[in-house]
Motif scaffolding. Structure first.
Motif, mmCIF file in Angstrom:
data_model
loop_
_atom_site.group_PDB
_atom_site.id
_atom_site.type_symbol
_atom_site.label_atom_id
_atom_site.label_comp_id
_atom_site.label_asym_id
_atom_site.label_seq_id
_atom_site.Cartn_x
_atom_site.Cartn_y
_atom_site.Cartn_z
ATOM 1 N N LEU A 7 0.822 -1.215 0.000
ATOM 2 C CA LEU A 7 0.000 0.000 0.000
ATOM 3 C C LEU A 7 0.856 1.266 0.000
ATOM 4 N N ARG A 8 1.921 1.273 0.790
ATOM 5 C CA ARG A 8 2.793 2.455 0.881
ATOM 6 C C ARG A 8 3.490 2.771 -0.436
ATOM 7 N N ARG A 9 3.647 1.801 -1.282
ATOM 8 C CA ARG A 9 4.363 1.987 -2.542
ATOM 9 C C ARG A 9 3.499 2.583 -3.654
ATOM 10 N N LEU A 10 2.197 2.518 -3.505
ATOM 11 C CA LEU A 10 1.305 2.909 -4.596
ATOM 12 C C LEU A 10 1.238 4.421 -4.814
ATOM 13 N N PRO A 11 1.296 4.853 -6.066
ATOM 14 C CA PRO A 11 0.994 6.255 -6.375
ATOM 15 C C PRO A 11 -0.508 6.503 -6.175
ATOM 16 N N ALA A 12 -0.906 7.752 -6.187
ATOM 17 C CA ALA A 12 -2.302 8.112 -5.950
ATOM 18 C C ALA A 12 -3.213 7.746 -7.115
ATOM 19 N N SER A 13 -2.670 7.706 -8.325
ATOM 20 C CA SER A 13 -3.506 7.516 -9.503
ATOM 21 C C SER A 13 -2.795 6.666 -10.552
ATOM 22 N N LEU A 14 -3.573 5.941 -11.328
ATOM 23 C CA LEU A 14 -3.007 5.193 -12.456
ATOM 24 C C LEU A 14 -2.375 6.131 -13.485
ATOM 25 N N ASP A 15 -2.848 7.362 -13.530
ATOM 26 C CA ASP A 15 -2.311 8.326 -14.495
ATOM 27 C C ASP A 15 -0.837 8.635 -14.256
ATOM 28 N N GLU A 16 -0.328 8.298 -13.086
ATOM 29 C CA GLU A 16 1.089 8.529 -12.796
ATOM 30 C C GLU A 16 2.002 7.503 -13.457
ATOM 31 N N PHE A 17 1.426 6.408 -13.942
ATOM 32 C CA PHE A 17 2.224 5.353 -14.556
ATOM 33 C C PHE A 17 2.568 5.743 -15.993
ATOM 34 N N CYS A 18 3.752 6.277 -16.160
ATOM 35 C CA CYS A 18 4.168 6.792 -17.470
ATOM 36 C C CYS A 18 5.425 6.093 -17.975
ATOM 37 N N GLY A 19 5.601 4.854 -17.564
ATOM 38 C CA GLY A 19 6.763 4.085 -17.995
ATOM 39 C C GLY A 19 6.720 3.773 -19.477
ATOM 40 N N PRO A 20 7.775 3.202 -19.996
ATOM 41 C CA PRO A 20 7.861 2.924 -21.427
ATOM 42 C C PRO A 20 6.844 1.871 -21.878
ATOM 43 N N ALA A 21 6.414 1.997 -23.134
ATOM 44 C CA ALA A 21 5.492 1.033 -23.725
ATOM 45 C C ALA A 21 6.199 0.144 -24.740
ATOM 46 N N ASP A 61 8.813 5.148 -6.121
ATOM 47 C CA ASP A 61 9.250 5.878 -7.313
ATOM 48 C C ASP A 61 9.486 4.967 -8.514
ATOM 49 N N ASP A 62 9.692 3.690 -8.291
ATOM 50 C CA ASP A 62 9.919 2.753 -9.393
ATOM 51 C C ASP A 62 8.642 2.460 -10.166
ATOM 52 N N LEU A 63 7.528 2.368 -9.471
ATOM 53 C CA LEU A 63 6.275 1.962 -10.117
ATOM 54 C C LEU A 63 5.909 2.876 -11.286
ATOM 55 N N PRO A 64 5.814 4.191 -11.103
ATOM 56 C CA PRO A 64 5.463 5.035 -12.256
ATOM 57 C C PRO A 64 6.575 5.126 -13.300
ATOM 58 N N ARG A 65 7.802 4.905 -12.908
ATOM 59 C CA ARG A 65 8.932 5.002 -13.840
ATOM 60 C C ARG A 65 8.972 3.810 -14.800
ATOM 61 N N TYR A 66 8.637 2.615 -14.316
ATOM 62 C CA TYR A 66 8.788 1.412 -15.129
ATOM 63 C C TYR A 66 7.479 0.814 -15.628
ATOM 64 N N LEU A 67 6.354 1.215 -15.059
ATOM 65 C CA LEU A 67 5.065 0.678 -15.493
ATOM 66 C C LEU A 67 4.322 1.709 -16.330
ATOM 67 N N ASN A 68 3.700 1.228 -17.384
ATOM 68 C CA ASN A 68 2.914 2.056 -18.289
ATOM 69 C C ASN A 68 1.434 1.773 -18.019
ATOM 70 N N LYS A 69 0.659 2.819 -17.822
ATOM 71 C CA LYS A 69 -0.758 2.665 -17.477
ATOM 72 C C LYS A 69 -1.501 1.783 -18.474
ATOM 73 N N ASP A 70 -1.365 2.060 -19.756
ATOM 74 C CA ASP A 70 -2.107 1.300 -20.767
ATOM 75 C C ASP A 70 -1.703 -0.165 -20.783
ATOM 76 N N LEU A 71 -0.409 -0.436 -20.683
ATOM 77 C CA LEU A 71 0.042 -1.823 -20.652
ATOM 78 C C LEU A 71 -0.421 -2.532 -19.383
ATOM 79 N N LEU A 72 -0.357 -1.840 -18.261
ATOM 80 C CA LEU A 72 -0.790 -2.431 -16.998
ATOM 81 C C LEU A 72 -2.257 -2.842 -17.067
ATOM 82 N N VAL A 73 -3.097 -1.944 -17.545
ATOM 83 C CA VAL A 73 -4.533 -2.237 -17.646
ATOM 84 C C VAL A 73 -4.765 -3.386 -18.622
#
Length: 106
Positions: A7-21, A61-73
Motif C-alpha cells: 500500500l505504501r508503494r502505490l501512487p495516488a492515480s493510475l495516471d502517474e504510470f508513465c513508464g515505457p510502452a 518511485d519505481d512503479l510510475p517510472r517502469y510501469l505504463n498505465k495502458d500496458l498495466l490495464v
C-alpha cells in the motif's frame, strides 16, 4: 504488515504510470536483485516478467517510472494471477479500473 508494505508503494492515480510502452527496459538491482535485469517490451513473456518483478519489488518511485498505465490495464487480467493474492487485492482495491478490466476479461 505485508499488505501495508505494498500500500505504501502505490501512487495516488493510475495516471502517474508513465513508464515505457516499447523498447528495452533495464531495471536497477534493488528491483531486479535476482535474475534478469533487462527486458524487451516487444516480447510478451519478458514484458510480463518485467511487470511482475516491478509489482513485487519496485519502490514507490519505481512503479510510475517502469510501469505504463495502458500496458498495466491491458495485461492485468493475466498478470493478476501471477502476482499473488496480497498484491492483487491491494492493486484492485486502489485502482478499480484494473479490477473492472479483469472482470470484463473473465
Amino acid at each position: 504488515m505485508y499488505r501495508e508494505k505494498f500500500l505504501r508503494r502505490l501512487p495516488a492515480s493510475l495516471d502517474e504510470f508513465c513508464g515505457p510502452a516499447r523498447g528495452i527496459v533495464g531495471l536497477p538491482l534493488h528491483v531486479a536483485w535476482s535474475g534478469m535485469t533487462s527486458y524487451d517490451l516487444e516480447k510478451p513473456r519478458q514484458r510480463m516478467g518485467l511487470y511482475r518483478t516491478v509489482l513485487h519489488e519496485g519502490l514507490h518511485d519505481d512503479l510510475p517510472r517502469y510501469l505504463n498505465k495502458d500496458l498495466l490495464v491491458q495485461m492485468w487480467p493475466v498478470l493478476r494471477g501471477l502476482v499473488g493474492r496480497t498484491v492483487r487485492t491491494v492493486w484492485e482495491d486502489a485502482f478499480p479500473q484494473i479490477a473492472a478490466r479483469a472482470r470484463a476479461a473473465a
